[in-house]
Design an enzyme around this catalytic site. Structure first.
Site, mmCIF file in Angstrom:
data_model
loop_
_atom_site.group_PDB
_atom_site.id
_atom_site.type_symbol
_atom_site.label_atom_id
_atom_site.label_comp_id
_atom_site.label_asym_id
_atom_site.label_seq_id
_atom_site.Cartn_x
_atom_site.Cartn_y
_atom_site.Cartn_z
ATOM 1 N N PRO A 1 61.919 -28.876 86.795
ATOM 2 C CA PRO A 1 63.336 -29.084 86.508
ATOM 3 C C PRO A 1 64.200 -28.651 87.691
ATOM 4 O O PRO A 1 64.080 -27.534 88.186
ATOM 5 C CB PRO A 1 63.582 -28.172 85.294
ATOM 6 C CG PRO A 1 62.238 -28.040 84.660
ATOM 7 C CD PRO A 1 61.259 -28.031 85.798
ATOM 8 N N GLU A 2 65.037 -29.553 88.166
ATOM 9 C CA GLU A 2 65.934 -29.262 89.274
ATOM 10 C C GLU A 2 67.364 -29.194 88.750
ATOM 11 O O GLU A 2 67.604 -29.258 87.547
ATOM 12 C CB GLU A 2 65.789 -30.347 90.352
ATOM 13 C CG GLU A 2 64.415 -30.396 91.012
ATOM 14 C CD GLU A 2 64.200 -29.264 92.008
ATOM 15 O OE1 GLU A 2 65.136 -28.471 92.251
ATOM 16 O OE2 GLU A 2 63.084 -29.168 92.556
ATOM 17 N N HIS B 1 52.654 -23.295 73.130
ATOM 18 C CA HIS B 1 53.442 -22.721 74.228
ATOM 19 C C HIS B 1 54.915 -22.548 73.871
ATOM 20 O O HIS B 1 55.760 -22.500 74.766
ATOM 21 C CB HIS B 1 53.293 -23.600 75.473
ATOM 22 C CG HIS B 1 51.868 -23.755 75.923
ATOM 23 N ND1 HIS B 1 51.128 -22.710 76.427
ATOM 24 C CD2 HIS B 1 51.042 -24.838 75.931
ATOM 25 C CE1 HIS B 1 49.915 -23.135 76.738
ATOM 26 N NE2 HIS B 1 49.838 -24.419 76.450
#
Length: 271
Positions: free
Chosen positions: A2-3, A91
């Site tokens: 993720p940017e 998760h």
């Protein structure tokens, strides 16, 4: 990973459902993330009212009336809102239970993300205090890049990917912006003219704004959905297109490694 555009899409998707709400309690199933979750975090956040969500670089800042939670999504993390009876997956490491009945759930298979807590100014936190300006702010422009680049021998691509210079210009966005500006990525940063930096700053803003718009229009389902932001999927000019014809001149797109990252460019259009 993720940017900046993906984190901004996450912020925009979640803000309407979080701001103004109270966190009744929290459940931390896995404390061993990139940095350990504060053992007192559940006590800190219980009863806190969420005031606003902000983004700084790739960090999501959740301001409350008791302090600020700093989220980092790491390599594979995501946030989504789910119903209380939603199945807890392997998760799913953290839940915030909201007064609205929804759970804010953090999912991170690789556990490179983080959840930190501060009662001080988050901008003064060790993770944020050294960061450069936001690329879509007025503070960031070609003149700033030109001044900051003087005397630097590193490549212009690694220069604009340095978070101390400007935040959020990831590998895809750097390659695409340099193509739009007509600058070879391996040129020494200190040898590029003011005029070319003016073009590059505009190109960075254009590419990032487009990526944010793309994410905002391709995925809005942060409530009950998978929480994954829409990645920059519009037609790329050079990134990942080694050997394919340049969309401008038709010559093959080339690649090389700079700063341990794959770099894509057109040897004809970029000088």
């Amino acid at each position: 990973m993720p940017e900046l555009p993906e984190v901004e899409t996450t912020r925009r998707g979640l803000a309407p459902h979080l701001e103004g709400h109270i966190v009744r309690s929290a459940v931390v199933r896995q404390r061993s993330l990139r940095w350990p979750v504060d053992p007192d975090f559940e006590r800190h956040i219980a009863g806190a009212r969420i005031l606003r969500l902000e983004r700084r670089a790739k960090y999501l800042l959740v301001h409350t009336d008791r302090g600020c939670a700093i989220w980092h999504l790491g390599m594979s993390g995501s946030l989504r809102l789910v119903r209380p009876d939603a199945e807890v997956r392997k998760h799913d490491h953290i839940d915030w239970i909201l007064d609205s009945g929804w759970h804010l759930r953090y999912h991170d298979p690789r556990r490179f993300g983080a959840l930190l807590w501060t009662t001080g100014d988050p901008e003064a936190h060790d993770l944020l205090s050294h960061l450069g300006p936001e690329p879509l702010s007025e503070e960031f422009n070609g003149e700033y890049l030109f001044t900051a680049s003087r005397g630097r021998r590193q490549s212009v691509k690694t220069f604009v990917m340095d978070g101390r210079i400007v935040v959020g210009v990831g590998n895809i966005y750097a390659s695409e912006a340099l193509f739009l500006a007509g600058i070879r990525p391996d040129r020494p940063a200190g040898g590029i003219s003011r005029a070319r930096y003016l073009r590059l700053a505009d190109a960075i803003k254009q590419v990032l704004a487009s990526a944010i718009e793309q994410g905002g229009t391709t995925l809005r389902d942060f409530v009950g959905g998978d929480g994954q932001p829409g990645y920059f999927a519009q037609r790329l000019n050079v990134y990942g297109r080694t050997g394919q014809p340049c969309r401008k001149c038709g010559r093959p797109v080339r690649d090389q490694v700079l700063g341990q990252r794959s770099t894509f460019f057109c040897g004809s259009c970029q000088r």
